[in-house]
Write a protein that holds these residues in place. Structure first.
Motif, PDB file in Angstrom:
ATOM      1  N   LYS A  46       0.633  -1.523  -0.086  1.00  0.00           N
ATOM      2  CA  LYS A  46       0.138   0.252  -0.126  1.00  0.00           C
ATOM      3  C   LYS A  46       1.190   1.441   0.151  1.00  0.00           C
ATOM      4  O   LYS A  46       0.214   2.393  -0.586  1.00  0.00           O
ATOM      5  CB  LYS A  46      -1.468  -0.166   1.452  1.00  0.00           C
ATOM      6  CG  LYS A  46      -2.096  -0.782   1.190  1.00  0.00           C
ATOM      7  CD  LYS A  46      -3.144  -0.862   2.341  1.00  0.00           C
ATOM      8  CE  LYS A  46      -4.152  -1.560   2.371  1.00  0.00           C
ATOM      9  NZ  LYS A  46      -5.214  -1.435   3.415  1.00  0.00           N
ATOM     10  N   GLU A  47       1.583   0.817   0.875  1.00  0.00           N
ATOM     11  CA  GLU A  47       2.468   2.510   0.743  1.00  0.00           C
ATOM     12  C   GLU A  47       3.656   2.852  -0.362  1.00  0.00           C
ATOM     13  O   GLU A  47       3.656   3.734  -0.816  1.00  0.00           O
ATOM     14  CB  GLU A  47       4.205   1.930   2.139  1.00  0.00           C
ATOM     15  CG  GLU A  47       4.902   3.688   2.546  1.00  0.00           C
ATOM     16  CD  GLU A  47       3.833   4.421   3.294  1.00  0.00           C
ATOM     17  OE1 GLU A  47       4.131   5.310   3.076  1.00  0.00           O
ATOM     18  OE2 GLU A  47       2.828   3.985   3.498  1.00  0.00           O
ATOM     19  N   ARG A  48       3.988   1.616  -0.774  1.00  0.00           N
ATOM     20  CA  ARG A  48       5.052   1.305  -2.681  1.00  0.00           C
ATOM     21  C   ARG A  48       3.427   2.023  -3.405  1.00  0.00           C
ATOM     22  O   ARG A  48       3.863   2.571  -4.124  1.00  0.00           O
ATOM     23  CB  ARG A  48       5.050   0.282  -2.843  1.00  0.00           C
ATOM     24  CG  ARG A  48       5.869  -0.070  -3.953  1.00  0.00           C
ATOM     25  CD  ARG A  48       6.826   0.640  -4.449  1.00  0.00           C
ATOM     26  NE  ARG A  48       7.699   0.090  -5.503  1.00  0.00           N
ATOM     27  CZ  ARG A  48       8.780   1.077  -5.784  1.00  0.00           C
ATOM     28  NH1 ARG A  48       8.934   2.036  -5.498  1.00  0.00           N
ATOM     29  NH2 ARG A  48       9.022   0.315  -6.802  1.00  0.00           N
ATOM     30  N   LEU A  49       2.219   1.520  -3.229  1.00  0.00           N
ATOM     31  CA  LEU A  49       0.923   1.890  -4.521  1.00  0.00           C
ATOM     32  C   LEU A  49       0.757   3.099  -3.984  1.00  0.00           C
ATOM     33  O   LEU A  49       1.315   4.251  -5.329  1.00  0.00           O
ATOM     34  CB  LEU A  49      -0.188   1.422  -3.460  1.00  0.00           C
ATOM     35  CG  LEU A  49      -1.070   1.366  -5.199  1.00  0.00           C
ATOM     36  CD1 LEU A  49      -0.863   0.983  -6.524  1.00  0.00           C
ATOM     37  CD2 LEU A  49      -2.824   0.797  -4.512  1.00  0.00           C
ATOM     38  N   LYS A  50       1.053   3.919  -2.842  1.00  0.00           N
ATOM     39  CA  LYS A  50       0.857   5.632  -3.033  1.00  0.00           C
ATOM     40  C   LYS A  50       1.812   6.304  -2.968  1.00  0.00           C
ATOM     41  O   LYS A  50       1.329   6.848  -3.710  1.00  0.00           O
ATOM     42  CB  LYS A  50       0.359   5.268  -0.986  1.00  0.00           C
ATOM     43  CG  LYS A  50       0.435   7.122  -0.591  1.00  0.00           C
ATOM     44  CD  LYS A  50       0.122   6.954   0.853  1.00  0.00           C
ATOM     45  CE  LYS A  50       0.119   8.824   1.111  1.00  0.00           C
ATOM     46  NZ  LYS A  50      -0.213   9.002   2.338  1.00  0.00           N
ATOM     47  N   GLU A  51       3.201   6.033  -3.310  1.00  0.00           N
ATOM     48  CA  GLU A  51       4.198   6.567  -3.530  1.00  0.00           C
ATOM     49  C   GLU A  51       4.219   6.318  -5.160  1.00  0.00           C
ATOM     50  O   GLU A  51       4.494   7.865  -6.208  1.00  0.00           O
ATOM     51  CB  GLU A  51       5.558   6.153  -2.634  1.00  0.00           C
ATOM     52  CG  GLU A  51       6.837   6.815  -3.348  1.00  0.00           C
ATOM     53  CD  GLU A  51       7.524   6.198  -5.119  1.00  0.00           C
ATOM     54  OE1 GLU A  51       7.791   6.670  -5.302  1.00  0.00           O
ATOM     55  OE2 GLU A  51       7.034   5.003  -4.672  1.00  0.00           O
ATOM     56  N   ARG A  52       3.688   5.629  -6.032  1.00  0.00           N
ATOM     57  CA  ARG A  52       4.047   5.271  -7.515  1.00  0.00           C
ATOM     58  C   ARG A  52       2.683   6.192  -7.942  1.00  0.00           C
ATOM     59  O   ARG A  52       3.190   6.870  -9.369  1.00  0.00           O
ATOM     60  CB  ARG A  52       3.950   3.588  -7.337  1.00  0.00           C
ATOM     61  CG  ARG A  52       5.435   2.612  -7.068  1.00  0.00           C
ATOM     62  CD  ARG A  52       6.228   3.201  -7.746  1.00  0.00           C
ATOM     63  NE  ARG A  52       6.887   4.496  -7.966  1.00  0.00           N
ATOM     64  CZ  ARG A  52       7.919   4.924  -8.644  1.00  0.00           C
ATOM     65  NH1 ARG A  52       8.094   4.257  -9.405  1.00  0.00           N
ATOM     66  NH2 ARG A  52       8.739   5.535  -8.537  1.00  0.00           N
ATOM     67  N   GLU A  53       1.682   5.757  -7.381  1.00  0.00           N
ATOM     68  CA  GLU A  53      -0.087   7.090  -7.813  1.00  0.00           C
ATOM     69  C   GLU A  53       0.473   8.700  -7.648  1.00  0.00           C
ATOM     70  O   GLU A  53       0.874   9.136  -8.490  1.00  0.00           O
ATOM     71  CB  GLU A  53      -0.943   6.200  -6.536  1.00  0.00           C
ATOM     72  CG  GLU A  53      -1.208   4.829  -7.190  1.00  0.00           C
ATOM     73  CD  GLU A  53      -2.796   5.190  -6.124  1.00  0.00           C
ATOM     74  OE1 GLU A  53      -3.550   4.263  -6.787  1.00  0.00           O
ATOM     75  OE2 GLU A  53      -2.185   5.145  -5.423  1.00  0.00           O
ATOM     76  N   SER A  54       1.887   8.489  -6.654  1.00  0.00           N
ATOM     77  CA  SER A  54       1.300  10.178  -7.036  1.00  0.00           C
ATOM     78  C   SER A  54       3.202  10.388  -8.058  1.00  0.00           C
ATOM     79  O   SER A  54       2.407  11.487  -8.147  1.00  0.00           O
ATOM     80  CB  SER A  54       1.835  10.953  -4.793  1.00  0.00           C
ATOM     81  OG  SER A  54       3.323  11.657  -5.434  1.00  0.00           O
ATOM     82  N   HIS A  55       4.050   9.498  -8.067  1.00  0.00           N
ATOM     83  CA  HIS A  55       4.453   9.844  -8.558  1.00  0.00           C
ATOM     84  C   HIS A  55       4.024   9.733 -10.621  1.00  0.00           C
ATOM     85  O   HIS A  55       4.520  10.671 -11.100  1.00  0.00           O
ATOM     86  CB  HIS A  55       6.097   9.046  -9.262  1.00  0.00           C
ATOM     87  CG  HIS A  55       7.178   8.851  -9.765  1.00  0.00           C
ATOM     88  ND1 HIS A  55       7.595  10.359  -9.699  1.00  0.00           N
ATOM     89  CD2 HIS A  55       8.034   8.660 -10.569  1.00  0.00           C
ATOM     90  CE1 HIS A  55       8.339   9.968 -10.666  1.00  0.00           C
ATOM     91  NE2 HIS A  55       8.826   9.462 -11.100  1.00  0.00           N
ATOM     92  N   LEU A  56       3.112   8.709 -10.855  1.00  0.00           N
ATOM     93  CA  LEU A  56       2.250   9.148 -11.333  1.00  0.00           C
ATOM     94  C   LEU A  56       1.663  10.263 -11.850  1.00  0.00           C
ATOM     95  O   LEU A  56       1.817  10.301 -13.150  1.00  0.00           O
ATOM     96  CB  LEU A  56       1.960   7.905 -11.885  1.00  0.00           C
ATOM     97  CG  LEU A  56       1.184   7.741 -12.447  1.00  0.00           C
ATOM     98  CD1 LEU A  56       1.333   7.524 -13.998  1.00  0.00           C
ATOM     99  CD2 LEU A  56      -0.204   6.164 -12.849  1.00  0.00           C
TER     100      LEU A  56
END
Length: 259
Positions: free
Chosen positions: A137-147
């Motif tokens: 979830k943490e990784r997903l949140k970070e990747r979504e923000s970057h995207l």
């Protein structure tokens, strides 16, 4: 019937250089975008992959919860059987029946122990999966923000350049129609084979643009005469004189300003 006006070599050279200037402008626009479209696509794929992974992990948790519930039911069933067998022992007629019931009780005790062991293992798995879910979830949140950030960058560039790029692509096709197919084919082949996409280049300081090889004076005179299409023997590029190139650049800059 009016005779079709014959196109001179000079007109062909000017049209070819105009086409080169248009295509180079398209290249510039695409270079500004650079790797952004690929970055956005890779990030979208990564986000989709993380979402799928998260769904699988949550689904696995549900399966483990169901397994725990199943083991707890088994324990309750075993306890009920043990109680039943213990009550039956009160009414046995001989030792054989008593021993048989004792074995059944012992078997159910083992079943309970095994089920409890499995429940403990399942609970450890739950904790491990919850930890992985948290990290995902943490990784997903970070990747979504970057995207989101990269998409914003790309959309801003597209908003600035998309209209011009479409107009230039249309112009490129329009100019190709004005040039004989043989020359367009040669231009496209050369452009594909050179790194910077320059198939038509002017003479600069006695050499083909971007080249260090000096062109013999006699060839330079021929190029300046604009009587035939001449290619550079080293790079294969089509050559034009610098005066023609400067004239066409001024003309095309005016056209670009209107797009």
């Amino acid at each position: 019937m009016a005779k079709k006006k014959e196109v001179t070599v000079e007109e062909r050279l000017r049209a070819l250089y105009d086409l080169q200037l248009i295509d180079s402008r398209i290249d510039e626009i695409r270079n500004v975008r650079g790797e952004l479209p690929l970055e956005v696509r890779d990030l979208e794929d990564e986000v989709a992959g993380l979402n799928i992974r998260l769904e699988k992990l949550v689904s696995n948790l549900e399966i483990i919860d169901n397994d725990i519930a199943s083991k707890k039911n088994l324990i309750e069933e075993s306890k009920a059987l043990m109680k039943k067998y213990a009550e039956q022992q009160q009414n046995v007629r001989n030792n054989r029946e008593f021993n048989s019931l004792t074995k059944e009780i012992e078997f159910q005790e083992l079943e309970i122990e095994l089920a409890e062991k499995h429940i403990r293992e399942f609970k450890v798995q739950i904790e491990q999966k919850k930890e992985v879910i948290g990290e995902t979830k943490e990784r997903l949140k970070e990747r979504e923000s970057h995207l989101k950030h990269k998409k914003g960058e790309l959309n801003a560039i597209l908003a600035e350049t998309e209209k011009e790029e479409k107009a230039l692509i249309a112009k490129s096709e329009e100019y190709k129609q004005q040039i004989e197919a043989r020359l367009v084919s040669a231009y496209t082949r050369i452009r594909t084979n050179v790194k910077n996409g320059l198939a038509v280049v002017p003479i600069e300081r006695g050499a083909a643009g971007g080249s260090f090889f000096t062109i013999p004076p006699q060839i330079q005179v021929e190029i300046a005469s604009r009587k035939k299409v001449i290619t550079d023997e080293h790079s294969g590029r089509i050559l034009v004189d610098s005066a023609l190139a400067d004239e066409q650049k001024v003309k095309m800059e005016k056209m670009f300003a209107k797009l």
